[in-house]
Design an enzyme around this catalytic site. Sequence first.
Site, PDB file in Angstrom:
ATOM      1  N   ASN A  90       0.806  -1.218   0.000  1.00  0.00           N
ATOM      2  CA  ASN A  90       0.000   0.000   0.000  1.00  0.00           C
ATOM      3  C   ASN A  90       0.841   1.271   0.000  1.00  0.00           C
ATOM      4  OD1 ASN A  90      -2.379   1.796   0.700  1.00  0.00           O
ATOM      5  ND2 ASN A  90      -1.212   1.932   2.615  1.00  0.00           N
ATOM      6  N   TYR A 155       5.220   9.378 -11.097  1.00  0.00           N
ATOM      7  CA  TYR A 155       4.216   8.586 -10.382  1.00  0.00           C
ATOM      8  C   TYR A 155       3.567   7.574 -11.313  1.00  0.00           C
ATOM      9  CZ  TYR A 155       0.130   7.517  -7.504  1.00  0.00           C
ATOM     10  OH  TYR A 155      -0.838   6.864  -6.765  1.00  0.00           O
ATOM     11  N   ALA A 157       4.767   6.299 -14.050  1.00  0.00           N
ATOM     12  CA  ALA A 157       5.741   5.267 -14.414  1.00  0.00           C
ATOM     13  C   ALA A 157       5.827   4.201 -13.328  1.00  0.00           C
ATOM     14  CB  ALA A 157       7.107   5.896 -14.658  1.00  0.00           C
ATOM     15  N   ILE A 183      -5.855  -3.571  -6.664  1.00  0.00           N
ATOM     16  CA  ILE A 183      -6.943  -2.604  -6.484  1.00  0.00           C
ATOM     17  C   ILE A 183      -6.492  -1.301  -7.132  1.00  0.00           C
ATOM     18  CG2 ILE A 183      -8.474  -1.436  -4.853  1.00  0.00           C
ATOM     19  CD1 ILE A 183      -8.667  -4.462  -4.659  1.00  0.00           C
TER      20      ILE A 183
END
Length: 294
Positions: A90, A155, A157, A183
């Site tokens: 995460n 970001y 990439a 997700i």
Amino acid sequence: MAEPLNCSGWVALITGGAGGLGRAIAARLIERGVRCLLVDVNAAGLDQAVRALGPLATAHVADLTNAEAVQRLVLRVRDDIGRLDLLVNNAAVADTQPFEQRSLASIQGEFNINLLAPVLLTHSLLPQLRQAADGRVISIVSLGGIFPLPETSVYSATKFGLRGAMLCLGLDGPRLGVKFGIINPSATETPMLVREAIDGGNKLQFIDPPQQPDEVAQQVLRMLDDPCLERYVRPSESWTVRMAMLVPNLLGRLIPLFRRQGDAGHRRYLASLEQRGMIRQQDGVWQLVPPPGP
């Protein structure tokens, strides 16, 4: 709808555990009797998180870009905890500076946290996950891993790369004996997003009101109950971005059409944050309002 999976007694490791999204995921898992090891570099935030979540939450302070720190984490899981059923990748960062103004160190740091850390941690913990009766890896990627936006090259990439790696591992899942799932949230109201909103982050992500962390956490539960390679928090957004990527050469024409909507959505979001007492203006500059003390 699939029956809820009985995961009482499971152990889950959640990176970025001090943040709003990590805490929301842990809270939902704890409701199902999962013991959660929250990992983050933010020691104070981790302490607050585990105190709020209760006895099934444990903290582990680690810089996931540091190989020795990762090894200590792996040894704790193997030797002290003794099992691992679920890894939730995460942790992520985003820098709002224009690409040409960024330092090489900041670019490398974003790649290290967003892409290399989850891939290397997954590799390091794979032996423990393969020993579980039903080992799982769920990675929080992003619509930014499917649909490119201006001003988000680094970001995007990292998220494109993470999505690709986890989809490949998902195809290898039957051989490895571990289920992999992704997700893909859109803009989610976390401290990172609020900072982006006041520091010049890409306004296109505010076309729709940001979703709440618990909406993402519920998709993590759905992934447990009904495993698949990929899920989206808002199905309508998933169709929009996938249809747009069928004609990538038209993106240069499509993006300007969305800018006005993004600007309006950004203004509405700032007004919402101000109304809720999360930000304030001082000398014409937006500032975060510190949360109330204990």
